[in-house]
Design an enzyme around this catalytic site. Structure first.
Site, PDB file in Angstrom:
ATOM      1  N   ASP A 101      -7.818  -5.253   0.249  1.00  0.00           N
ATOM      2  CA  ASP A 101      -8.311  -5.909  -0.707  1.00  0.00           C
ATOM      3  C   ASP A 101      -7.958  -7.652  -0.991  1.00  0.00           C
ATOM      4  O   ASP A 101      -8.357  -8.683  -1.787  1.00  0.00           O
ATOM      5  CB  ASP A 101      -7.875  -5.478  -2.051  1.00  0.00           C
ATOM      6  CG  ASP A 101      -8.411  -4.470  -2.634  1.00  0.00           C
ATOM      7  OD1 ASP A 101      -9.982  -4.019  -2.323  1.00  0.00           O
ATOM      8  OD2 ASP A 101      -7.856  -3.855  -3.076  1.00  0.00           O
TER       9      ASP A 101
ATOM     10  N   HIS B 162       1.053  -1.106  -0.043  1.00  0.00           N
ATOM     11  CA  HIS B 162      -0.317   0.142  -0.274  1.00  0.00           C
ATOM     12  C   HIS B 162       0.973   1.267   0.074  1.00  0.00           C
ATOM     13  O   HIS B 162       1.594   1.298   0.793  1.00  0.00           O
ATOM     14  CB  HIS B 162      -0.927  -0.427   1.744  1.00  0.00           C
ATOM     15  CG  HIS B 162      -2.315   1.009   0.821  1.00  0.00           C
ATOM     16  ND1 HIS B 162      -2.078   2.228   1.572  1.00  0.00           N
ATOM     17  CD2 HIS B 162      -3.430   0.583   0.373  1.00  0.00           C
ATOM     18  CE1 HIS B 162      -3.527   3.219   1.428  1.00  0.00           C
ATOM     19  NE2 HIS B 162      -4.555   1.687   0.815  1.00  0.00           N
TER      20      HIS B 162
HETATM   21  N1  CMC Z   1       3.765  -7.128  -4.703  1.00  0.00           N
HETATM   22  C1  CMC Z   1       5.666  -7.471  -5.218  1.00  0.00           C
HETATM   23  N2  CMC Z   1       6.128  -6.333  -4.943  1.00  0.00           N
HETATM   24  C2  CMC Z   1       5.491  -5.542  -4.254  1.00  0.00           C
HETATM   25  C3  CMC Z   1       4.157  -5.180  -3.898  1.00  0.00           C
HETATM   26  C4  CMC Z   1       3.541  -6.029  -4.203  1.00  0.00           C
HETATM   27  N3  CMC Z   1       2.284  -6.033  -4.027  1.00  0.00           N
HETATM   28  N4  CMC Z   1       3.745  -3.882  -3.804  1.00  0.00           N
HETATM   29  C5  CMC Z   1       4.992  -3.127  -4.403  1.00  0.00           C
HETATM   30  N5  CMC Z   1       5.752  -3.584  -4.151  1.00  0.00           N
HETATM   31  C6  CMC Z   1       7.173  -3.539  -4.377  1.00  0.00           C
HETATM   32  C7  CMC Z   1       7.209  -2.644  -5.677  1.00  0.00           C
HETATM   33  O1  CMC Z   1       7.836  -3.898  -6.667  1.00  0.00           O
HETATM   34  C8  CMC Z   1       8.598  -1.498  -5.083  1.00  0.00           C
HETATM   35  O2  CMC Z   1      10.324  -2.685  -5.567  1.00  0.00           O
HETATM   36  P1  CMC Z   1      11.121  -1.271  -5.566  1.00  0.00           P
HETATM   37  O3  CMC Z   1      11.176  -0.766  -4.459  1.00  0.00           O
HETATM   38  O4  CMC Z   1      12.351  -2.700  -5.655  1.00  0.00           O
HETATM   39  O5  CMC Z   1      10.937  -1.465  -6.835  1.00  0.00           O
HETATM   40  C9  CMC Z   1       8.562  -1.826  -3.707  1.00  0.00           C
HETATM   41  O6  CMC Z   1       7.794  -2.824  -3.198  1.00  0.00           O
HETATM   42  C10 CMC Z   1       7.510  -0.696  -3.815  1.00  0.00           C
HETATM   43  O7  CMC Z   1       6.031   0.060  -4.703  1.00  0.00           O
HETATM   44  P2  CMC Z   1       6.029   0.467  -5.599  1.00  0.00           P
HETATM   45  O8  CMC Z   1       5.093  -0.014  -6.341  1.00  0.00           O
HETATM   46  O9  CMC Z   1       6.527   1.443  -5.738  1.00  0.00           O
HETATM   47  O10 CMC Z   1       4.892   1.184  -4.415  1.00  0.00           O
HETATM   48  P3  CMC Z   1       3.758   2.563  -5.208  1.00  0.00           P
HETATM   49  O11 CMC Z   1       3.194   2.603  -3.111  1.00  0.00           O
HETATM   50  O12 CMC Z   1       3.505   3.237  -5.637  1.00  0.00           O
HETATM   51  O13 CMC Z   1       2.150   1.337  -4.870  1.00  0.00           O
HETATM   52  C11 CMC Z   1       0.847  -0.386  -4.846  1.00  0.00           C
HETATM   53  C12 CMC Z   1       1.695   0.810  -4.232  1.00  0.00           C
HETATM   54  C13 CMC Z   1      -0.666  -0.299  -3.875  1.00  0.00           C
HETATM   55  C14 CMC Z   1       0.055   0.716  -6.000  1.00  0.00           C
HETATM   56  C15 CMC Z   1       1.312  -1.654  -5.088  1.00  0.00           C
HETATM   57  O14 CMC Z   1       2.072  -1.722  -3.202  1.00  0.00           O
HETATM   58  C16 CMC Z   1       0.759  -2.742  -5.437  1.00  0.00           C
HETATM   59  O15 CMC Z   1       0.804  -2.510  -6.943  1.00  0.00           O
HETATM   60  N6  CMC Z   1       0.118  -3.941  -4.731  1.00  0.00           N
HETATM   61  C17 CMC Z   1      -0.406  -4.158  -5.434  1.00  0.00           C
HETATM   62  C18 CMC Z   1      -2.017  -4.478  -6.107  1.00  0.00           C
HETATM   63  C19 CMC Z   1      -3.065  -3.937  -4.813  1.00  0.00           C
HETATM   64  O16 CMC Z   1      -3.216  -4.550  -3.840  1.00  0.00           O
HETATM   65  N7  CMC Z   1      -3.511  -2.385  -4.671  1.00  0.00           N
HETATM   66  C20 CMC Z   1      -4.708  -2.396  -3.851  1.00  0.00           C
HETATM   67  C21 CMC Z   1      -4.385  -1.374  -2.692  1.00  0.00           C
HETATM   68  S1  CMC Z   1      -5.322  -0.866  -1.035  1.00  0.00           S
HETATM   69  C22 CMC Z   1      -6.783  -0.382  -2.363  1.00  0.00           C
HETATM   70  C23 CMC Z   1      -7.316  -0.053  -2.983  1.00  0.00           C
HETATM   71  O17 CMC Z   1      -6.501   1.619  -2.040  1.00  0.00           O
HETATM   72  O18 CMC Z   1      -8.196   0.717  -3.656  1.00  0.00           O
END
Ligand code: CMC
Length: 427
Positions: free
Chosen positions: A362, A305
């Protein structure tokens, strides 16, 4: 001076006020930055930007805290109802008995849709995704209820807000009915908000539908858990759309479009699909390895998140609710076991520990919704239904804010500098 931040740029020094909220990080007020320095800040994804002042929802992502108007989400999930939480989000205080009764009656009396809207549905393919229908039908509400779209009039704003909250279950249930080829079921105002939605979704005119109270309570709680989440992508979309003066129905349709994405509300559908794809616990390590592989786009859906760097408090309640629903319906689902083991394995894996990736709301919601009988394509529509109250509360707060301006970010331009047009025969 401790309540100001110093900036040195191009050899000049500037002071910017530091503002404090009631709780949470201070913010550096840079509203005069461009006028004074001729420079912008650069923050794609708004990871360090507070876009507005708000008194609705507070999140402490490090501690895993979520408060609505100061009340912890765990307390609301346990003791409140979705109607009461909606009143709280909209009005700032918990209602007394009369206020709750009046609010519930008002919402209940707005549950029906203009009859002509039913013809809208028939224009969609039967296999249309419910979110495609939701975007279209909610946007179209402005064509049907233009007697309440003067956003400068607080009475119009209130009526539109009530209409949106009240009609969303009807719209979502009709999207489902259309996809399965069953007749639309009209609202029954003797039922609760959530009971009514269950009946409109799963009832048929040929039979009496009995609302299961455990399922009704579980779904109501799921609605509470999704009701608001401060300035997330879809809420910011609603605020940005609304900042131009667009009508509330159009703004909420914009929020629904944003919510649909798999990184946001679409993650509940993606998470359950992933659990099914994993299938059995012995396959979990393979998927964990894939999630860690930088060359593989696969991510653990329902994990991680932007704000929570701790267990999402909503996921805790969700996990308990799965057990309640399974017990009430006397069912089980092997994907729940996969989810529990996947969570345990990920939480003990150095990659997830180091990046502070925890289950989010989720991760378990799909398991419950599926046990209740919703197809995966409806999951995000349910999220949209519940989040509508948050969107509406945030939209109202924005419109009432005297400091409100049209949202207009700037950019770091990296394209061509000025050049002369070349006629077609010379290219
Ligand atoms: N599985 C594997 N690696 C992950 C995941 C994951 N679910 N989430 C983040 N990472 C890694 C990502 O690869 C990155 O690694 P690095 O620093 O080495 O490049 C690091 O963690 C930070 O991730 P980010 O994408 O830069 O973080 P963000 O704050 O931009 O993204 C997120 C947050 C929710 C989009 C992301 O964690 C994600 O894609 N999760 C899966 C989708 C999900 O479950 N979304 C629902 C969010 S809660 C409900 C809502 O708000 O709608």
């Amino acid at each position: 001076m401790s309540n100001s931040a110093k900036l040195s740029t191009h050899g000049d020094d500037y002071d910017y006020p530091v503002l404090s909220g009631s709780v949470g990080p201070d913010v550096i007020d840079i509203r005069k930055l461009y006028a004074q320095t001729g420079q912008f800040t650069f923050d794609p994804g708004f990871t360090s930007t507070a876009s507005c002042e708000s008194a609705i929802t507070y999140i402490d992502g490090d501690e895993g805290v979520l408060l609505h108007r100061g009340y912890p989400i765990g307390q609301l999930a346990e003791h409140s109802s979705f109607m009461e939480t909606s009143y709280l989000l909209l009005n700032g205080e918990l209602p007394d008995k009369d206020q709750l009764g009046d609010f519930t009656r008002t919402i209940t009396r707005h549950t029906m849709l203009h009859e002509q809207l039913a013809t809208f549905y028939r224009g969609f393919r039967r296999d249309a995704h419910p979110m495609a229908i939701m975007c279209g039908v909610v946007g179209a509400l402005s064509a049907f209820y233009h007697d309440s779209t003067d956003i400068a009039d607080p009475v119009h704003r209130r009526i539109s807000s009530h209409r949106l909250i009240a009609k969303m279950p009807t719209i979502a249930a009709m999207a489902y009915k259309y996809s399965v080829g069953q007749p639309f079921v009209y609202p029954d105002n003797s039922l609760s908000y959530t009971g009514n939605f269950l009946r409109m979704t799963f009832g048929v005119p040929a039979e009496k539908y009995e609302v299961n109270p455990v399922v009704e309570r579980a779904l109501d709680r799921i609605f509470i858990l999704h009701a608001d989440h401060e300035q997330n992508a879809s809420t910011s979309t609603v605020r940005l759309a609304g900042s131009s003066g667009a009508n509330p129905f159009a703004c909420i349709a914009a929020g629904i479009a944003c919510l649909w994405g798999p990184a946001h509300g679409g993650a509940n559908e993606a998470a359950l699909n992933m659990l099914h794809e994993i299938g059995t616990p012995d396959r979990i390590p393979h998927f964990i390895e894939r999630a860690k592989d930088k060359n593989d786009p696969f991510r653990l859906m329902g994990f991680g998140h932007r704000v929570y760097k701790n267990y999402d408090p909503r996921a805790t309640v969700m996990q308990q609710t799965v057990r309640e629903v399974f017990a009430a319906l006397k069912v089980s689902d092997p994907v729940f076991e996969v989810a529990l083991q996947l969570e345990e394995m990920a939480l003990n894996d150095p990659y997830f520990i180091e990046k502070k990736l925890f289950p989010n709301v989720d991760f378990y919601s799909g398991v419950i919704l599926s046990a209740i009988g919703f197809p995966t394509t409806m999951f995000t529509a349910l999220f949209a239904l519940a989040r509508t109250v948050g969107w509406v509360a945030q939209w109202n707060e924005m419109i009432s804010d005297p400091a409100q301006k049209i949202g207009r970010p700037r950019q770091l331009y990296t394209g061509h500098t000025e050049r002369n047009y070349v006629p077609l025969d010379k290219r």
